[in-house]
Scaffold this motif. Structure first.
Motif, PDB file in Angstrom:
ATOM      1  N   TRP A 240       1.810   4.086  -2.829  1.00  0.00           N
ATOM      2  CA  TRP A 240       0.837   5.019  -3.391  1.00  0.00           C
ATOM      3  C   TRP A 240       0.625   6.206  -2.466  1.00  0.00           C
ATOM      4  O   TRP A 240       0.733   6.089  -1.240  1.00  0.00           O
TER       5      TRP A 240
ATOM      6  N   HIS B 224      -5.612   3.817  -7.386  1.00  0.00           N
ATOM      7  CA  HIS B 224      -4.346   4.085  -6.718  1.00  0.00           C
ATOM      8  C   HIS B 224      -3.757   5.378  -7.296  1.00  0.00           C
ATOM      9  O   HIS B 224      -3.494   5.449  -8.495  1.00  0.00           O
TER      10      HIS B 224
ATOM     11  N   MET C  10       0.806  -1.211   0.000  1.00  0.00           N
ATOM     12  CA  MET C  10       0.000   0.000   0.000  1.00  0.00           C
ATOM     13  C   MET C  10       0.845   1.270   0.000  1.00  0.00           C
ATOM     14  O   MET C  10       0.436   2.292  -0.575  1.00  0.00           O
TER      15      MET C  10
ATOM     16  N   TYR D 289      -3.164   8.300 -11.859  1.00  0.00           N
ATOM     17  CA  TYR D 289      -3.625   7.136 -11.110  1.00  0.00           C
ATOM     18  C   TYR D 289      -3.437   5.846 -11.892  1.00  0.00           C
ATOM     19  O   TYR D 289      -3.181   5.841 -13.101  1.00  0.00           O
TER      20      TYR D 289
ATOM     21  N   THR E 225      -5.364   5.949  -1.883  1.00  0.00           N
ATOM     22  CA  THR E 225      -6.104   4.907  -2.590  1.00  0.00           C
ATOM     23  C   THR E 225      -7.585   4.994  -2.253  1.00  0.00           C
ATOM     24  O   THR E 225      -7.984   5.583  -1.244  1.00  0.00           O
TER      25      THR E 225
END
Length: 267
Positions: free
Chosen positions: A118, A147, A115, A161, A121
């Motif tokens: 990014w 993301h 995670m 994204y 999200t």
């Protein structure tokens, strides 16, 4: 003249128990998806505050007054062992496009490393199919995950994204602490936008319509970056620097092991 007798108390109690299980399983799914986004937001906030505090404390380092801040992404983030224990069983198996993991130990770090590639999200899940059967339940739901790359402007400006659509399938198990995921697999159906630098493939098992048969000895924790053995991993174009992570090549596979590598790029 009387009508047909209604269900007995036993049948009503069983139906109430079944509906309670369905509600609890749906809540488990909601907590998992919300936790991915909220944990990342918490991690980003912690990283920003500790980085600023670390800079302020540089002048105090000679006097021994440093507080140990600035230890990098993940310190004090929402992805911790307690969070993982509220979602997964001790023997959980996770199969995602960029890697797999087995066991509760390290599950928080496995997801954190994915995670934290990014800036932010948004995970949107459909209504779930939930089928409890005793102490086990089959669960599945569709997913659209967005993301946003680091450095992308805030709304209303257009975001940079990467977005995917797919479906989660898995098994949940009743534990003394409530329902927990024992197995989760994310199947990818489509993607759009700019993927992270260096990602050219995903785990083929996450492209199949039917869940794969579990391996006899699944990898404990493998976060995969698909590239040739000669290719050096490029820096993702919008990634946050992570100077605290050390990288090392795996000699026999096309990937990285999370225990010794930089955090993986994620899908």
């Amino acid at each position: 003249m009387t009508g047909s007798p209604g269900p007995g108390l036993g049948e009503l109690a069983a139906e109430v128990a079944r509906l309670s299980d369905i509600a609890a399983l749906n809540h488990l799914i909601d907590r998992y998806l919300a936790g991915l986004d909220e944990g990342l937001a918490s991690s980003a906030s912690t990283f920003a505050s500790t980085s600023a505090a670390g800079s302020d404390s540089d002048s105090d380092s000679d006097s021994g007054s440093g507080s140990g801040l600035g230890s990098g992404p993940g310190s004090g983030s929402g992805f911790d062992a307690a969070w993982a224990a509220s979602l997964f069983t001790e023997d959980v198996e996770l199969l995602f496009p960029v890697g797999s993991h087995q066991g509760l130990t390290g599950a928080d770090g496995f997801l954190r490393e994915i995670m934290e590639r990014w800036g932010r999200t948004h995970h949107h899940g459909s209504l779930a199919s939930v089928e409890p059967d005793g102490d086990l339940a089959a669960v599945s739901w569709s997913l659209i995950a967005s993301h946003v790359h680091f450095g992308s402007p805030l709304p209303p400006q257009p975001s940079a994204y990467f977005q995917i659509g797919g479906r989660f399938t898995g098994v949940a198990r009743r534990t003394p602490d409530g329902w927990r995921f024992a197995r989760l697999r994310l199947r990818i159906v489509w993607s759009t936008g700019s993927p992270p630098g260096g990602v050219t493939e995903v785990d083929a098992r996450t492209l199949e319509a039917s869940p794969p048969v579990p391996e006899a000895s699944p990898p404990i924790n493998t976060l995969t970056r698909h590239m040739s053995s000669e290719e050096e991993p490029p820096c993702p174009p919008h990634s946050r620097p992570n100077s605290s992570a050390k990288s090392s090549r795996r000699s026999s596979t096309r990937g990285w092991t999370s225990a010794t590598s930089r955090p993986p790029t994620a899908i």
